[in-house]
Write a protein that holds these residues in place. Structure first.
Motif, PDB file in Angstrom:
ATOM      1  N   ARG A  82      39.374  57.268  47.229  1.00 24.37           N
ATOM      2  CA  ARG A  82      40.782  57.570  46.960  1.00 24.37           C
ATOM      3  C   ARG A  82      41.685  56.463  47.500  1.00 24.37           C
ATOM      4  NH1 ARG A  82      38.969  62.704  48.552  1.00 24.37           N
ATOM      5  NH2 ARG A  82      39.869  62.459  50.643  1.00 24.37           N
ATOM      6  N   LEU A  83      41.373  55.943  48.677  1.00 28.22           N
ATOM      7  CA  LEU A  83      42.207  54.921  49.290  1.00 28.22           C
ATOM      8  C   LEU A  83      42.263  53.644  48.455  1.00 28.22           C
ATOM      9  CD1 LEU A  83      41.175  55.220  53.065  1.00 28.22           C
ATOM     10  CD2 LEU A  83      43.365  55.885  52.061  1.00 28.22           C
ATOM     11  N   PHE A  84      41.167  53.335  47.767  1.00 31.68           N
ATOM     12  CA  PHE A  84      41.108  52.075  47.037  1.00 31.68           C
ATOM     13  C   PHE A  84      41.094  52.255  45.521  1.00 31.68           C
ATOM     14  CE2 PHE A  84      39.527  51.186  51.274  1.00 31.68           C
ATOM     15  CZ  PHE A  84      40.430  50.189  51.620  1.00 31.68           C
ATOM     16  N   ASN A  85      41.553  53.405  45.090  1.00 30.00           N
ATOM     17  CA  ASN A  85      41.742  53.655  43.666  1.00 30.00           C
ATOM     18  C   ASN A  85      43.107  53.103  43.272  1.00 30.00           C
ATOM     19  OD1 ASN A  85      42.359  54.807  41.120  1.00 30.00           O
ATOM     20  ND2 ASN A  85      40.875  56.449  41.498  1.00 30.00           N
ATOM     21  N   VAL A 166      36.906  45.214  45.658  1.00 33.25           N
ATOM     22  CA  VAL A 166      36.671  45.608  47.044  1.00 33.25           C
ATOM     23  C   VAL A 166      35.190  45.921  47.251  1.00 33.25           C
ATOM     24  CG1 VAL A 166      37.152  47.383  48.792  1.00 33.25           C
ATOM     25  CG2 VAL A 166      39.024  46.418  47.442  1.00 33.25           C
ATOM     26  N   ALA A 167      34.581  46.575  46.267  1.00 35.18           N
ATOM     27  CA  ALA A 167      33.158  46.906  46.366  1.00 35.18           C
ATOM     28  C   ALA A 167      32.308  45.649  46.485  1.00 35.18           C
ATOM     29  CB  ALA A 167      32.732  47.715  45.147  1.00 35.18           C
ATOM     30  N   GLU A 168      32.631  44.634  45.691  1.00 32.56           N
ATOM     31  CA  GLU A 168      31.832  43.406  45.737  1.00 32.56           C
ATOM     32  C   GLU A 168      31.997  42.688  47.079  1.00 32.56           C
ATOM     33  OE1 GLU A 168      30.760  39.462  43.054  1.00 32.56           O
ATOM     34  OE2 GLU A 168      32.369  40.811  42.397  1.00 32.56           O
ATOM     35  N   ARG A 260      35.978  35.947  58.781  1.00 34.71           N
ATOM     36  CA  ARG A 260      36.280  36.362  57.399  1.00 34.71           C
ATOM     37  C   ARG A 260      36.190  37.870  57.254  1.00 34.71           C
ATOM     38  NH1 ARG A 260      34.024  31.382  56.147  1.00 34.71           N
ATOM     39  NH2 ARG A 260      31.898  32.136  56.416  1.00 34.71           N
ATOM     40  N   HIS A 261      35.191  38.477  57.873  1.00 36.11           N
ATOM     41  CA  HIS A 261      35.066  39.933  57.810  1.00 36.11           C
ATOM     42  C   HIS A 261      36.302  40.596  58.429  1.00 36.11           C
ATOM     43  CE1 HIS A 261      30.360  39.728  57.627  1.00 36.11           C
ATOM     44  NE2 HIS A 261      30.948  39.007  56.704  1.00 36.11           N
ATOM     45  N   GLY A 262      36.751  40.053  59.564  1.00 40.07           N
ATOM     46  CA  GLY A 262      37.949  40.593  60.195  1.00 40.07           C
ATOM     47  C   GLY A 262      39.171  40.441  59.314  1.00 40.07           C
ATOM     48  N   ASP A 263      39.293  39.307  58.632  1.00 43.05           N
ATOM     49  CA  ASP A 263      40.432  39.101  57.728  1.00 43.05           C
ATOM     50  C   ASP A 263      40.420  40.111  56.583  1.00 43.05           C
ATOM     51  OD1 ASP A 263      41.291  36.991  59.268  1.00 43.05           O
ATOM     52  OD2 ASP A 263      40.435  35.438  57.977  1.00 43.05           O
ATOM     53  N   PHE A 264      39.236  40.450  56.100  1.00 40.88           N
ATOM     54  CA  PHE A 264      39.135  41.447  55.036  1.00 40.88           C
ATOM     55  C   PHE A 264      39.612  42.810  55.537  1.00 40.88           C
ATOM     56  CE2 PHE A 264      36.288  44.674  52.953  1.00 40.88           C
ATOM     57  CZ  PHE A 264      36.980  44.734  51.751  1.00 40.88           C
ATOM     58  N   PHE A 265      39.200  43.189  56.747  1.00 41.76           N
ATOM     59  CA  PHE A 265      39.649  44.476  57.269  1.00 41.76           C
ATOM     60  C   PHE A 265      41.138  44.462  57.585  1.00 41.76           C
ATOM     61  CE2 PHE A 265      35.160  45.376  57.603  1.00 41.76           C
ATOM     62  CZ  PHE A 265      35.129  46.726  57.288  1.00 41.76           C
ATOM     63  N   SER A 266      41.683  43.296  57.907  1.00 43.74           N
ATOM     64  CA  SER A 266      43.129  43.176  58.056  1.00 43.74           C
ATOM     65  C   SER A 266      43.821  43.475  56.718  1.00 43.74           C
ATOM     66  CB  SER A 266      43.487  41.766  58.534  1.00 43.74           C
ATOM     67  OG  SER A 266      44.882  41.579  58.581  1.00 43.74           O
ATOM     68  N   ALA A 267      43.262  42.948  55.628  1.00 47.48           N
ATOM     69  CA  ALA A 267      43.817  43.227  54.295  1.00 47.48           C
ATOM     70  C   ALA A 267      43.692  44.705  53.950  1.00 47.48           C
ATOM     71  CB  ALA A 267      43.116  42.368  53.246  1.00 47.48           C
ATOM     72  N   LEU A 268      42.573  45.327  54.327  1.00 46.26           N
ATOM     73  CA  LEU A 268      42.406  46.763  54.070  1.00 46.26           C
ATOM     74  C   LEU A 268      43.461  47.577  54.799  1.00 46.26           C
ATOM     75  CD1 LEU A 268      38.512  47.253  54.293  1.00 46.26           C
ATOM     76  CD2 LEU A 268      39.913  46.923  52.249  1.00 46.26           C
ATOM     77  N   LEU A 269      43.742  47.197  56.051  1.00 44.37           N
ATOM     78  CA  LEU A 269      44.765  47.911  56.826  1.00 44.37           C
ATOM     79  C   LEU A 269      46.153  47.721  56.221  1.00 44.37           C
ATOM     80  CD1 LEU A 269      43.497  47.174  60.449  1.00 44.37           C
ATOM     81  CD2 LEU A 269      43.878  49.455  59.471  1.00 44.37           C
TER      82      LEU A 269
END
Length: 426
Positions: A82-85, A166-168, A260-269
């Motif tokens: 739901r969050l990423f729909n 996001v899945a990829e 890079r992983h941290g930057d992705f989670f920053s984008a998710l937040l």
């Protein structure tokens, strides 16, 4: 999965105080057999010996899970969908995710993790307590990376229809984590050991975390992983006499995966502003700063544990490892805590005032209390007496943690640029 300022401030890692630590002594040559070991599913009671099922099972040994504290995690995958729909969540910055996807597809470290004969030669020279603590370092690190692989892989699978981009990215992060875990497991083979990762997948208990907690915790653990790795790399580059094992030479590029992983989670937040823009977000941000980074690095290494606190306490129990590579444990941890906190201030609405000298004093008091608790556990007293002796110490430890949490925080928030942001090195 996955922290002392070399002087409670921004310092050059090369200026760290050197310690002789534990000298590496040549070992008797030629241990050729490899022991494969598993981890029991519960920490309370050691598992029964594995049943014999033919030659494939022979030579594998059970060890207690207490040795490998990193946990495996699961989350509410329906909520994640739901969050990423994009049809439901109109505020998703799909362009940012597209750019991040291209970054991950580039795969800068595709050919980086290539071993050489130095590894086995260095392991054969390592003996005594340093060898033992180094094996534990590899075990914990491998388990932590593998934990991240499993979580990211499942998120990549579950979000494929809802948000393919996001899945990829999650799938490509699982690629990175698998690569790290495999590299670390190969390192264990230098010490004639190997983790049975297939067994871990089935046997370990999975801890449930709500998506927003996964975001907070994983962002922190990836960023603290970056700062741990780059600090160790820079220190050993300046002080090569402490380069006891060649895995550290790989940390400069390796830490960029963490970044890079941290930057992705920053984008998710940022894509979920409800996790960042109210008073509850400020409380949770401070809690996870205090509570998420555990002993060695990464999400991976204990999301539910008090982050800065647990890392500091656990590392102070393993000073022989840091002394063995020429680091002062407390200075190293405070450096990593301060740098991680400064980076985290870019996205979290509030962070701890870790540069306040009182914060370190509280950490040091926690170390003293924790050492007393450990000493009680190792004593020959009756279990009931041990528990009675622990009660006032546990109360004192909890009191110090609460006092650290209640220290006036630093108001912060998302910015586009900060002078203290680490430079990427590919």
């Amino acid at each position: 999965m996955a922290s002392s300022a070399m002087e409670l401030s921004l310092l050059n890692p090369a200026s760290m105080r050197h310690h002789r630590g534990l000298a590496a002594k040549p070992s008797a040559a030629g241990r050729s057999s490899v022991v494969r070991f598993r981890v029991s599913a519960t920490a309370a009671t050691p598992a029964a010996p594995p049943k014999s099922s033919g030659p494939k099972k022979r030579g594998k040994t059970e060890i207690q899970e207490t040795l490998l504290t990193p946990r495996f995690y699961t989350t509410d995958f329906d909520e994640m969908e739901r969050l990423f729909n994009a049809e439901i969540n109109k505020q998703l910055n799909q362009a940012e995710f597209d750019a991040l996807l291209q970054e991950f597809k580039t795969d800068y470290n595709q050919t980086h993790f290539v071993r050489n004969p130095e590894f086995k030669a260095a392991a054969d020279k390592m003996e005594g307590p340093l060898r033992q603590i180094f094996v534990e370092f590899l075990e914990r690190s491998c388990t932590a990376e593998f934990s991240g692989f499993l979580l990211y892989k499942e998120l990549g699978r579950r979000l494929k229809k809802t948000n393919p981009v996001v899945a990829e990215i999650f799938s490509l992060m699982s690629r990175d984590e698998a690569r790290h875990a495999g590299f670390l497991n190969k390192g264990l083979s230098d010490f004639n050991l190997a983790l049975d990762l297939g067994f871990l997948t089935k046997a370990r208990k999975y801890t449930f975390f709500k998506p927003k907690f996964i975001f907070y915790a994983t962002y922190l653990s990836e960023k603290i992983g970056y700062w741990r790795y780059i600090t160790i790399f820079r220190h050993l580059k300046a002080n090569p006499e402490y380069q006891v094992y060649p895995i550290f030479k790989y940390f400069e590029n390796w830490c960029q995966d963490e970044n890079r992983h941290g930057d992705f989670f920053s984008a998710l937040l940022k894509a979920q502003p409800q996790f960042l823009n109210d008073w509850k977000a400020k409380l949770w941000s401070r809690f996870f700063c205090l509570s998420v980074i555990s002993s060695y690095s990464s999400i991976k290494d204990g999301l539910t544990q008090k982050v800065y606190v647990t890392m500091y306490l656990n590392d102070c129990q393993r000073t022989s490892f840091y002394e063995g590579i020429g680091l002062d444990t407390k200075e190293f941890d405070m450096h990593v805590i301060i740098e991680t906190n400064r980076t985290t201030a870019r996205i979290f609405p509030a962070v701890l005032d870790v540069e306040n000298p009182e914060f370190k004093r509280k950490l040091d008091r926690m170390v003293e209390i924790n050492q007393k608790i450990i000493a009680i556990g190792q004593s020959d007293d009756m279990p009931l007496l041990k528990n009675l002796k622990r009660i006032p110490l546990v109360a004192a430890l909890v009191s110090e943690i609460i006092a650290a949490y209640l220290m006036p925080p630093i108001e912060s928030g998302s910015v586009d640029f900060a002078e203290f942001e680490p430079q990427l090195v590919y």
